[in-house]
Structure formats: C-alpha cells, structure tokens
Motif scaffolding. Structure first.
Motif, PDB file in Angstrom:
ATOM      1  N   VAL A 193      -1.159   1.548  -0.651  1.00 45.38           N
ATOM      2  CA  VAL A 193      -2.348   1.002  -0.817  1.00 45.38           C
ATOM      3  C   VAL A 193      -2.883   0.496   0.873  1.00 45.38           C
ATOM      4  O   VAL A 193      -2.098   0.183   1.410  1.00 45.38           O
ATOM      5  N   LYS A 194      -4.141   1.040   0.958  1.00 45.30           N
ATOM      6  CA  LYS A 194      -4.537   0.764   2.264  1.00 45.30           C
ATOM      7  C   LYS A 194      -5.900  -0.145   2.009  1.00 45.30           C
ATOM      8  O   LYS A 194      -6.899   0.386   1.131  1.00 45.30           O
ATOM      9  N   ARG A 195      -6.176  -1.033   2.943  1.00 43.61           N
ATOM     10  CA  ARG A 195      -7.265  -1.637   2.672  1.00 43.61           C
ATOM     11  C   ARG A 195      -8.181  -1.703   4.069  1.00 43.61           C
ATOM     12  O   ARG A 195      -7.652  -1.501   5.041  1.00 43.61           O
ATOM     13  N   THR A 196      -9.550  -1.248   3.773  1.00 43.20           N
ATOM     14  CA  THR A 196     -10.255  -1.168   4.641  1.00 43.20           C
ATOM     15  C   THR A 196     -11.448  -2.221   4.654  1.00 43.20           C
ATOM     16  O   THR A 196     -12.173  -2.214   3.404  1.00 43.20           O
ATOM     17  N   GLY A 197     -11.924  -2.971   5.561  1.00 49.00           N
ATOM     18  CA  GLY A 197     -13.038  -3.984   5.600  1.00 49.00           C
ATOM     19  C   GLY A 197     -12.210  -5.309   5.384  1.00 49.00           C
ATOM     20  O   GLY A 197     -11.262  -5.479   5.033  1.00 49.00           O
ATOM     21  N   SER A 235     -12.717  -1.979   0.963  1.00 46.41           N
ATOM     22  CA  SER A 235     -12.555  -1.246  -0.295  1.00 46.41           C
ATOM     23  C   SER A 235     -10.922  -0.932   0.006  1.00 46.41           C
ATOM     24  O   SER A 235     -10.296  -1.166   0.920  1.00 46.41           O
ATOM     25  N   TYR A 236     -10.503  -0.209  -1.243  1.00 48.73           N
ATOM     26  CA  TYR A 236      -8.856  -0.175  -1.361  1.00 48.73           C
ATOM     27  C   TYR A 236      -8.633   1.344  -1.657  1.00 48.73           C
ATOM     28  O   TYR A 236      -9.446   2.114  -2.538  1.00 48.73           O
ATOM     29  N   SER A 237      -7.651   1.996  -1.152  1.00 43.61           N
ATOM     30  CA  SER A 237      -7.205   3.366  -1.458  1.00 43.61           C
ATOM     31  C   SER A 237      -5.924   3.321  -2.073  1.00 43.61           C
ATOM     32  O   SER A 237      -5.171   2.342  -1.492  1.00 43.61           O
ATOM     33  N   VAL A 238      -5.582   3.960  -3.225  1.00 48.41           N
ATOM     34  CA  VAL A 238      -4.214   4.017  -3.761  1.00 48.41           C
ATOM     35  C   VAL A 238      -3.860   5.337  -3.602  1.00 48.41           C
ATOM     36  O   VAL A 238      -4.451   6.308  -4.357  1.00 48.41           O
ATOM     37  N   THR A 239      -2.869   5.781  -2.995  1.00 50.29           N
ATOM     38  CA  THR A 239      -2.231   7.125  -2.796  1.00 50.29           C
ATOM     39  C   THR A 239      -0.613   7.169  -3.432  1.00 50.29           C
ATOM     40  O   THR A 239       0.119   6.513  -2.864  1.00 50.29           O
ATOM     41  N   PRO A 240      -0.555   8.283  -4.095  1.00 48.20           N
ATOM     42  CA  PRO A 240       1.004   8.468  -4.671  1.00 48.20           C
ATOM     43  C   PRO A 240       1.610   9.210  -3.548  1.00 48.20           C
ATOM     44  O   PRO A 240       1.287   9.689  -2.495  1.00 48.20           O
ATOM     45  N   VAL A 241       2.992   8.817  -3.146  1.00 51.08           N
ATOM     46  CA  VAL A 241       3.607   9.183  -2.241  1.00 51.08           C
ATOM     47  C   VAL A 241       4.412  10.479  -2.718  1.00 51.08           C
ATOM     48  O   VAL A 241       5.269  10.393  -3.671  1.00 51.08           O
TER      49      VAL A 241
END
Length: 173
Positions: A88-92, A99-105
């Motif tokens: 999970v990455k937070r930007t801003g 905004s947040y991005s959710v990426t599978p590993v």
C-alpha cells in the motif's frame, strides 16, 4: 462468497500502522475487515489486522474506501487477501490530494508460526471500537462513533421507521 464481493462501500508506528505522504508498506492482511466510525457523520473506516513485513510486527491498519476497494479489486484474480502480500502506497498529504495504491506482491511467503501468534494477540474490534464488516452486512447498523466528545451521546438522534421521509414509491398509482 467473499465479503469483498458482497460489500460495496459508500463513497506507523506502535500497534497501529499509519502512512504518511510517500510511505510504501509491504503487508499481509491477516484478518477479515472490520468497520468503525470516528465521529458522527464521518464515512466508515475499514480496518484489518496486518502483518507489517517492513517492521516484522502485527499491527492494526485502518483506511478509507479507496484502500478497501483496492483490496477488493484484487480478490477475483488473486483470491482472498489473507493469501498474498500487498504493498500500500500513500501519495499526498491533504484531504484533496491524497491517494492510495494497492498492489499485490508476486512472490509472497506464508506467515510463520511466530507471526501468526503475534496476529492472534490483536483484538481488532476492541482496538478500533467497531464491529466486523460481515456483522455490519448482516444487520446494516454502523457501530457507534468512537469520538463522542464532538457529539455527546444524548445528542445522537435515534430514528424509527416513522422518521424516514416518504418517497414516490410510498404512493402507488
């Protein structure tokens, strides 16, 4: 059926994982989601017990609709989120630019016995003063707001069916 398929939401450190602008955390969701409300009128928050791979510890992670739907979008292709790691990455940093991005590993390791023991020690419902999302799906009643200082309990309105406004459907033609 997965709770991620049935629930449709309306619009770091210590025991709680908190992300700031630019933070990116690799984690394993280790529980079903729970739901809480911070104060009257707020949108619900979704929370999970997660195992923070970067800190090697079990924590409570609470997020809004954007992260919930990001996790839910992975279910069809990847399975239940307790079966793989995500980033999970937070930007801003403000209310209007975050905004947040959710990426599978791609390659994830199962939780070890020690990690599962850490997860088992966390009482999610007590930690967030909420309830499990599956229970909310059954009864449709949000938990009481956590912050009652803003609106004292005696000022929280109670509604009955008689208080619900009439709609055109109530008047058959």
């Amino acid at each position: 059926m997965s709770i991620y398929n049935t629930h449709k939401p309306s619009a770091g450190g210590g025991d709680y994982l908190k992300l700031k602008d630019g933070d990116k955390v690799k984690m394993r969701i280790a529980s079903e989601p729970a739901i809480s409300v911070y104060k009257l009128g707020d949108r619900p928050r979704y929370s999970w017990i997660v195992f923070n791979r970067d800190e090697s510890k079990a924590q409570v992670y609470s997020a809004g609709v954007q992260v919930f739907t990001g996790v839910a979008d992975l279910v069809e292709e990847w399975g239940e989120p307790t079966e793989f790691d995500i980033v999970v990455k937070r930007t801003g940093s403000g209310m209007n630019d975050t905004s947040y991005s959710v990426t599978p590993v791609k390659t994830s390791n199962d939780l070890t016995k020690d990690e599962l023991e850490q997860v088992a020690k966390v009482n999610l419902v007590e930690a967030i003063k909420g309830k499990m999302l599956a229970d909310y799906e059954k009864d449709g009643v949000l938990p009481n707001p956590v912050n009652t200082e803003t609106v004292p309990n005696e000022q929280v309105p109670e509604f009955s069916e008689a208080d619900v406004p009439l709609t055109a459907d109530d008047f058959p033609m």
